[in-house]
Structures are given as C-alpha cells and as structure tokens.
Scaffold this motif. Structure first.
Motif, short mmCIF file in Angstrom:
data_model
loop_
_atom_site.label_atom_id
_atom_site.label_comp_id
_atom_site.label_asym_id
_atom_site.label_seq_id
_atom_site.Cartn_x
_atom_site.Cartn_y
_atom_site.Cartn_z
N UNK A 1 118.01 14.69 141.20
CA UNK A 1 118.35 16.07 140.89
C UNK A 1 118.94 16.69 142.15
N UNK A 2 120.07 17.42 142.01
CA UNK A 2 120.79 17.85 143.21
C UNK A 2 121.51 19.18 142.99
N UNK A 3 122.16 19.65 144.06
CA UNK A 3 123.08 20.79 144.01
C UNK A 3 124.46 20.29 144.42
N UNK A 4 125.52 20.87 143.84
CA UNK A 4 126.82 20.22 143.94
C UNK A 4 127.56 20.39 145.26
N UNK A 5 127.10 21.23 146.16
CA UNK A 5 127.84 21.43 147.41
C UNK A 5 127.78 20.20 148.31
N UNK A 6 128.76 20.10 149.21
CA UNK A 6 128.79 19.00 150.18
C UNK A 6 128.03 19.29 151.44
N UNK A 7 127.49 20.50 151.59
CA UNK A 7 126.60 20.79 152.71
C UNK A 7 125.24 21.20 152.15
N UNK A 8 124.24 21.14 153.00
CA UNK A 8 122.86 21.38 152.56
C UNK A 8 122.55 22.86 152.77
N UNK A 9 122.54 23.61 151.68
CA UNK A 9 122.43 25.06 151.72
C UNK A 9 121.07 25.52 151.24
N UNK A 10 120.65 26.73 151.64
CA UNK A 10 119.42 27.30 151.08
C UNK A 10 119.55 27.45 149.56
N UNK A 11 118.46 27.29 148.86
CA UNK A 11 118.50 27.33 147.40
C UNK A 11 118.88 28.70 146.85
N UNK A 12 118.80 29.74 147.67
CA UNK A 12 119.20 31.08 147.22
C UNK A 12 120.69 31.15 146.91
N UNK A 13 121.47 30.23 147.47
CA UNK A 13 122.89 30.13 147.13
C UNK A 13 122.96 29.32 145.85
N UNK A 14 123.14 30.01 144.74
CA UNK A 14 122.90 29.41 143.43
C UNK A 14 124.16 28.74 142.89
N UNK A 15 124.26 27.46 143.14
CA UNK A 15 125.39 26.65 142.69
C UNK A 15 124.97 25.79 141.49
N UNK B 1 113.68 31.90 144.98
CA UNK B 1 114.25 31.22 146.15
C UNK B 1 114.35 32.12 147.38
N UNK B 2 113.91 33.35 147.27
CA UNK B 2 114.03 34.28 148.40
C UNK B 2 113.20 33.79 149.58
N UNK B 3 113.85 33.63 150.71
CA UNK B 3 113.20 33.19 151.96
C UNK B 3 112.54 31.83 151.84
N UNK B 4 112.95 31.05 150.85
CA UNK B 4 112.41 29.70 150.66
C UNK B 4 113.59 28.72 150.49
N UNK B 5 114.09 28.17 151.58
CA UNK B 5 115.32 27.36 151.50
C UNK B 5 115.21 26.15 150.62
N UNK B 6 114.00 25.60 150.44
CA UNK B 6 113.81 24.41 149.61
C UNK B 6 112.89 24.70 148.42
N UNK B 7 113.03 25.90 147.86
CA UNK B 7 112.13 26.33 146.79
C UNK B 7 112.22 25.42 145.57
N UNK B 8 113.41 24.95 145.24
CA UNK B 8 113.57 24.12 144.03
C UNK B 8 112.88 22.78 144.23
N UNK B 9 113.07 22.18 145.39
CA UNK B 9 112.41 20.90 145.68
C UNK B 9 110.90 21.05 145.61
N UNK B 10 110.39 22.13 146.19
CA UNK B 10 108.94 22.36 146.18
C UNK B 10 108.42 22.56 144.76
#
Length: 358
Positions: free
Chosen positions: A88-102, A236-245
């Motif tokens: 399970x992933x996010x489509x960007x090529x850089x590792x962004x905080x989860x608050x950036x909803x892609x 995801x506010x202030x939690x960069x890896x909220x989805x993973x957690x």
C-alpha cells in the motif's frame, strides 16, 4: 439493454504513435531528476513513483471455481491458490507527510504462476499495480510527461506549502463530489480524499490483455472488517506517518478479504484502449469477481517484510504472463520507466532486486 459480448484481443487494438520512444526517453530523463534528488536527500534510493509505503501484507489469492470461459483466462484459467504480497503506497516520488493527500496505490505480486511469460519478465510472478481511482490523470504519455516535469521541479520542496495546498484542494474535490463530479487532476495535485486505504477500492486504470479478450482490473474490500473502514478518515495532522500507523494497528487484529474483479472490454469506442482518462461505464462493462484475496492478522510494517518487499522487490505491470500483456501508450511507457527506476535503486542501494518464490 443486454450486455455485449467481450471484444476479442488482436494486436490491432493498440495504436502506437511515431514519436512514442522519444517521449519515453524524456520520461526517463525526468524521472532521473526525481531519483537523483531524493537519493541525495535521503542517502537512499526510493521509487520514482509510489515511493512511500504505508503497509506490506502477505495474503493468499484463491481463483474461483467454475468460471465461465470468457473469465477463465490467463492466471484465472483454472482454480488455484497463490501466495501474494500487497504493498500500500502513495503515488509521489518523494516521501511526503501524509497530510499531503495524494492518490493511494496498491500493488500485488502473485507468486509461482505457471504459463508463458512476457518478454524480459523475470521469475514466475504476476504483478498488478492499482490506484484508488478508476481513471488516470493524463490522456497519453505526452500529457503525462508535461505533468511529470512540473512535479520534478517541486520534488522534496516546500512541504509546508504542499500541505496548505493539499488542504485547499481537498475542499475543492469535496465540493465537486457533492455535485456528482470528481477531478483526477485535482486529486493528483493533493486533493485526494484521505480515507483509510484498507477500506478503499483500487483500479488498474489502464487496460490489459485478458487471454483471448481485453480487460481492466479492480480490487474491492468485501468482508465486514474492511468495509467498516470504507470512508473512514485518518487524522494526519502533525502525524507524518499516520496512515502507516493506522494500517499497522488495524491489521494486528482484523482479517482482510477482497474480491479481485475483471471488467471486460465490450465496445472499443465506449471502452478505448489508448485513453485511460475515459472511465469504462460499469453499466456497459460490469466488473465480475474472478478471485478472492485474504490477509490474516499480521504486522503490516515488520522489519523483515519491509526489507524483503519494500526494499528488495519491484512491482511492474510488465512482470507477468503474456496472457496479461499491458495495453495502451501509458502502459507501454511503464516498461522502460519502471525498469529504469528499479535499476537505479538496486545500484545506488547495492541491494539486488529479485522475484520471489513461495
């Protein structure tokens, strides 16, 4: 109105542009900007797309018994049970905080599949790469190249600005959806709904050969543990890896069951091969289940699986059976670009990438 019979596959269903190879070369050059920048920043090479993983699952795919002939094709020609890896992933090529909803992605690697292979397809696996939208944001490789060049210029820059923009775009996307509209472009820039990935449906968005026919694929949650998560928003506010957690906490106690579905092409005008921005209407071409996937409770972010799957494997639509050959210009471009990215990762990280067996 009765459903039309499926369109037989022939090579003529594809239309290759004269300068397609030139565009693919430019895509690789642009991906190099992303790969070089992220590897320099992280000291570690990551994928040029879908760089950030939120969960690694081990599952079992079971092909259904007694499928009708039009569905009993390729991998699904006969009943069987196969070990499967899910990323399970996010489509960007850089590792962004989860608050950036892609847009979120889900890739499958089905292990030990018999049958004739695609050219240059290593191992004996079948990969499927999906996103949580039924359409792609670009009509062809040229338009995708233009978008990619813009994204390359912003790779790993202005994370705070990206978060503010994402919040605004999510509001725009929600407003569009309230009137029955949605925008893949808005979602690809950061306006995608930030729901729990375990409760979402995923699509290949592009077509593939399906043995004697042509199809798109989807994966949809079906058991109560997963459907209870459909539409659930993750804070995801202030939690960069909220989805993973969240995924890790949920998979400790729930079992996931999905249906793997096939949407057969039944009209080349209504279901075009070369335009992935056109959604195939399910009234004309319904999705039909051909297999189930089941993942038992597990640690979705174990050190062992992160190393084995996230680091040492690649997921490519060109890894698989000739019976499921990728079709269309976007898919054709993926062959060289995915291989290019994997080669860069293997070389930079000094970690060989390989196909697993059971």
């Amino acid at each position: 109105m009765p459903i039309k019979p499926p369109v037989p596959y022939t090579p003529e269903v594809e239309s290759v542009e004269e300068d397609e190879q030139k565009t693919i070369a430019e895509l690789n050059e642009t991906f190099d900007i992303i790969l070089d920048k992220t590897a320099e920043d992280y000291g570690h090479a990551v994928r040029s797309v879908h760089a950030k993983a939120h969960g690694i699952l081990e599952a079992t795919m079971t092909v259904k018994d007694d499928l009708p002939p039009e569905l009993a094709q390729g991998l699904f020609a006969r009943p069987g049970t196969y070990k499967t890896y899910m990323r399970i992933s996010t489509n960007a090529g850089d590792i962004l905080p989860d608050a950036i909803s892609l847009p979120r992605g889900l890739a499958l690697k089905v292990v030990d599949i018999p049958g004739g292979r695609l050219p240059d397809a290593e191992g004996s696996t079948q990969d499927f790469v999906m996103v949580n939208s039924p359409v792609f944001q670009a009509k062809n490789t040229k338009k995708f190249l233009g978008s990619l060049k813009m994204l390359a210029k912003t790779t790993d820059r202005m994370e705070g600005t990206k978060e503010v923009l994402s919040d605004a775009l999510q509001g725009i996307n929600t407003a569009l959806e309230t009137v029955g509209l949605s925008s893949p472009t808005v979602q690809s820039l950061g306006g995608a709904p930030d729901g729990d990935p375990l409760g979402q449906t995923y699509y290949t968005v592009t077509p593939f050969r399906y043995g004697d026919y042509i199809a798109k694929f989807s994966l949809r949650p079906v058991n109560r543990d997963l459907t209870a998560l459909t539409g659930k928003q993750i804070d995801t506010k202030d939690q960069p890896d909220a989805i993973r957690d969240a995924v890790q906490a949920e998979m400790q106690h729930l079992a996931g069951e999905w249906e793997f579905c096939v949407q057969l092409c039944r009209d080349l005008e209504k279901q075009p091969i070369e335009d992935p921005t056109t959604q195939w209407d399910e009234n004309d071409a319904p999705f039909m289940a051909v297999a189930t996937l089941r993942a038992e409770p597990q640690d979705s972010w174990s050190d062992a699986n992160v190393q084995k799957v996230d680091e040492a494997m690649r997921f490519s639509i060109w890894t698989g059976l000739a019976a499921h050959e990728p079709l269309g210009n976007i898919n054709r471009a993926c062959k060289a670009t995915y291989a290019h990215s994997a080669k860069f990762r293997a070389s930079f990280n000094r970690c060989p990438i390989h196909e697993p067996t059971s």
